[in-house]
Scaffold this active site. Structure first.
Site, PDB file in Angstrom:
ATOM      1  NE  ARG A  62      23.762   7.851   5.435  1.00 18.54           N
ATOM      2  CZ  ARG A  62      23.256   6.666   5.177  1.00 18.54           C
ATOM      3  NH1 ARG A  62      22.225   6.236   5.866  1.00 18.54           N
ATOM      4  NH2 ARG A  62      23.771   5.877   4.253  1.00 18.54           N
ATOM      5  CD  GLU A  71      30.088   2.801   2.961  1.00 19.29           C
ATOM      6  OE1 GLU A  71      30.549   3.927   2.724  1.00 19.29           O
ATOM      7  OE2 GLU A  71      29.100   2.354   2.350  1.00 19.29           O
TER       8      GLU A  71
HETATM    9  P1  ADP Z   1      29.211   2.279  -1.443  1.00 15.74           P
HETATM   10  O1  ADP Z   1      29.579   3.346  -0.462  1.00 15.74           O
HETATM   11  O2  ADP Z   1      29.370   2.710  -2.863  1.00 15.74           O
HETATM   12  O3  ADP Z   1      27.872   1.673  -1.152  1.00 15.74           O
HETATM   13  P2  ADP Z   1      30.583   0.003  -0.155  1.00 15.74           P
HETATM   14  O4  ADP Z   1      32.018  -0.047   0.142  1.00 15.74           O
HETATM   15  O5  ADP Z   1      29.628   0.167   0.995  1.00 15.74           O
HETATM   16  O6  ADP Z   1      30.320   1.128  -1.281  1.00 15.74           O
HETATM   17  O7  ADP Z   1      30.168  -1.294  -0.924  1.00 15.74           O
HETATM   18  C1  ADP Z   1      28.865  -1.467  -1.441  1.00 15.74           C
HETATM   19  C2  ADP Z   1      28.592  -2.931  -1.688  1.00 15.74           C
HETATM   20  O8  ADP Z   1      29.549  -3.450  -2.623  1.00 15.74           O
HETATM   21  C3  ADP Z   1      28.714  -3.801  -0.459  1.00 15.74           C
HETATM   22  O9  ADP Z   1      27.536  -3.827   0.328  1.00 15.74           O
HETATM   23  C4  ADP Z   1      28.985  -5.127  -1.121  1.00 15.74           C
HETATM   24  O10 ADP Z   1      27.763  -5.637  -1.634  1.00 15.74           O
HETATM   25  C5  ADP Z   1      29.896  -4.779  -2.300  1.00 15.74           C
HETATM   26  N1  ADP Z   1      31.335  -4.839  -1.928  1.00 15.74           N
HETATM   27  C6  ADP Z   1      32.090  -3.828  -1.417  1.00 15.74           C
HETATM   28  N2  ADP Z   1      33.356  -4.227  -1.167  1.00 15.74           N
HETATM   29  C7  ADP Z   1      33.423  -5.530  -1.542  1.00 15.74           C
HETATM   30  C8  ADP Z   1      34.472  -6.532  -1.521  1.00 15.74           C
HETATM   31  N3  ADP Z   1      35.710  -6.268  -1.096  1.00 15.74           N
HETATM   32  N4  ADP Z   1      34.159  -7.764  -1.981  1.00 15.74           N
HETATM   33  C9  ADP Z   1      32.906  -8.058  -2.437  1.00 15.74           C
HETATM   34  N5  ADP Z   1      31.898  -7.175  -2.468  1.00 15.74           N
HETATM   35  C10 ADP Z   1      32.133  -5.915  -2.038  1.00 15.74           C
END
Ligand code: ADP
Length: 447
Positions: free
Chosen positions: A291, A287
């Site tokens: 900001r 993502e």
């Molecule tokens: P949010 O916006 O809710 O924080 P993210 O997509 O940034 O969601 O994911 C948050 C966290 O979830 C990541 O930093 C990682 O620790 C875990 N995560 C996200 N996608 C994956 C994936 N495909 N495989 C393993 N862990 C994931």
């Protein structure tokens, strides 16, 4: 350049922005809830306006009150900090519609990146590598099953409107897909009012590595290297480092070029962070945050840049004035987030700070709005300070952080300082040998 900026935030980040403004000779307007009358950002600002009662919904998220405060005080621009309204595209649009400058990206780019499916498809089109998964939104459970078979279990079902780790469910094998599908959708609908979900391969041992970028209004984009933010608890970062112990300067250059090329094609302006999961030598985009981030100081220390000053200069229409080859990296930086929480149970611990004494000395930076006698209110985020250290090597940075935390006195409330001490003393951490799952396992160990 602006002559007056309103800071639509509180705590250490309001202070951080205020400091940059001061150095640029810009007057500041603080806004605050009734719970924050005695807050440091209110005391240090040139003017302060009360915008409502303690609940953030009625104060720090109150767009009408914030715009009125800007109008009354004659502020020309608004810096949103992080959290609160910083990634709210409607807010950015409203600010600009009132003839003020929003210090951040365009509303269009905020909106685009706020929807994770749009973010992923946009980045893919621009040549940024992704986590393998569904091609956009999953339309049905059957489609979820088919894609899961294609990419291979385990898989993760994620909310397109997600944030803070909510609306995310793992299915380890085919027997778990139906439940993951329905739980993720229900959570997404409850938390975000949008039950659209997508699927990603679940990476079992990734690191969370993110790239800091800045772009101006003229298509110039540079990156400031990576931050390793793998140490997380419930998807909340606790300790961050720049650079990552896991990647080389060549890998940084390669992913940095991919990212700056993509954002330059997008016409992205102001600060942004691209978050990646990194495993087996591969970067997979998850993502983009449109900001300034909590952990930006580690980048500032190794790159010798003031990112907030740059945000303000860009918003005022100035050119970056430097290129990628002017950005250099020196030494290693670590940030420990100090939360007012019990270090074992993580229960929030607001209350009065009986004694506050901040560490100092070579290579130590404290970003905090705390002082002796300050009452930490129960209404907001529990982070009360960030301790940042900079040293020539990672080993020296760890030693320096140990020393700084030993000097740090916060009495009257519980903090996670003891947990940070244990992490810093751990041989695996010292080797840089950790993934995003490490901290949860570490905190579950008896000590
Ligand atoms: P949010 O916006 O809710 O924080 P993210 O997509 O940034 O969601 O994911 C948050 C966290 O979830 C990541 O930093 C990682 O620790 C875990 N995560 C996200 N996608 C994956 C994936 N495909 N495989 C393993 N862990 C994931």
């Amino acid at each position: 350049m602006f002559s007056k900026i309103l800071i639509a935030n509180r705590g250490e980040i309001a202070l951080r922005v205020l400091r940059a403004c001061r150095e640029l000779g810009i007057k500041t307007v603080a806004v605050h809830s009734t719970a924050d009358e005695d807050a440091m950002h209110v005391r240090l600002a040139d003017e302060a306006v009360c915008i409502g009662p303690p609940a953030a919904r009625e104060s720090y998220l109150n767009v009408a009150a914030i715009l009125s405060a800007a109008t009354i005080t004659g502020a020309e621009a608004i810096h949103p900090g992080y959290g609160f309204l910083s990634e709210n595209a409607d807010f950015a649009e409203t600010v600009e519609a009132h003839g003020l400058t929003f210090i951040g990206p365009t509303a269009e780019h905020i909106r685009m990146m706020g929807d994770k499916i749009t973010a992923k498809t946009t980045m893919e089109m621009l040549g940024v590598p992704l986590v393998p998964g569904s091609d956009g939104e999953l339309k049905s459970l059957d489609e979820a099953r088919t894609v899961a078979e294609q990419v291979g279990y385990p898989v993760l079902i994620k909310a397109t409107a997600g944030g803070g780790g909510r609306g995310m469910k793992v299915a380890r094998d085919a027997s778990e897909i139906e439940e993951a599908w329905s739980v993720a959708r229900t959570e997404a609908r409850t938390a975000f009012g949008n039950d659209a979900v997508y699927l990603e391969k679940y990476l079992d041992k990734p690191r969370h590595i993110e790239l800091q970028i800045l772009g101006d209004n003229y298509g110039n984009v540079v990156h400031f290297g990576e931050r390793d933010c793998s140490l997380q608890r419930r998807h909340q970062k606790l300790l961050e480092e720049a650079g990552s112990p896991a990647i080389t300067a060549e890998q940084r250059d390669t992913i940095g070029k991919t990212v700056t090329d993509a954002l330059s094609k997008m016409g992205y302006r102001n600060a942004g962070t691209l978050e990646f999961l990194y495993q087996d030598g591969q970067f997979c985009f998850i993502e983009m945050n449109t900001r300034l981030q909590v952990e930006h100081p580690v980048t500032e220390m190794v790159c010798d840049v003031d990112l907030v000053r740059e945000q303000i200069r860009i918003a005022a229409g100035e050119k970056l004035g430097y290129t990628q080859s002017d950005v250099t990296f020196s030494g290693h930086a670590i940030e420990c987030r100090i939360n007012a929480e019990d270090p074992d149970t993580f229960a929030p611990c607001p209350g009065t700070v009986a004694v506050y004494h901040a560490p100092g000395g070579l290579g130590v930076r404290i970003d905090s709005a705390l002082y002796t006698g300050y009452k930490v209110p129960p209404y907001y985020d529990s982070m009360i300070a960030k301790v940042i250290v900079h040293a020539p090597t990672r080993a020296e940075a760890i030693a320096r952080m140990h020393r700084a935390l030993d000097e740090f006195v916060v009495e009257g409330i519980k903090t996670v300082i003891p947990l940070h001490r244990r992490i810093l003393a751990d041989p695996e951490f010292q080797k840089g040998d950790y993934t995003i799952h490490w901290l949860e396992q570490f905190t579950a160990r008896p000590h």
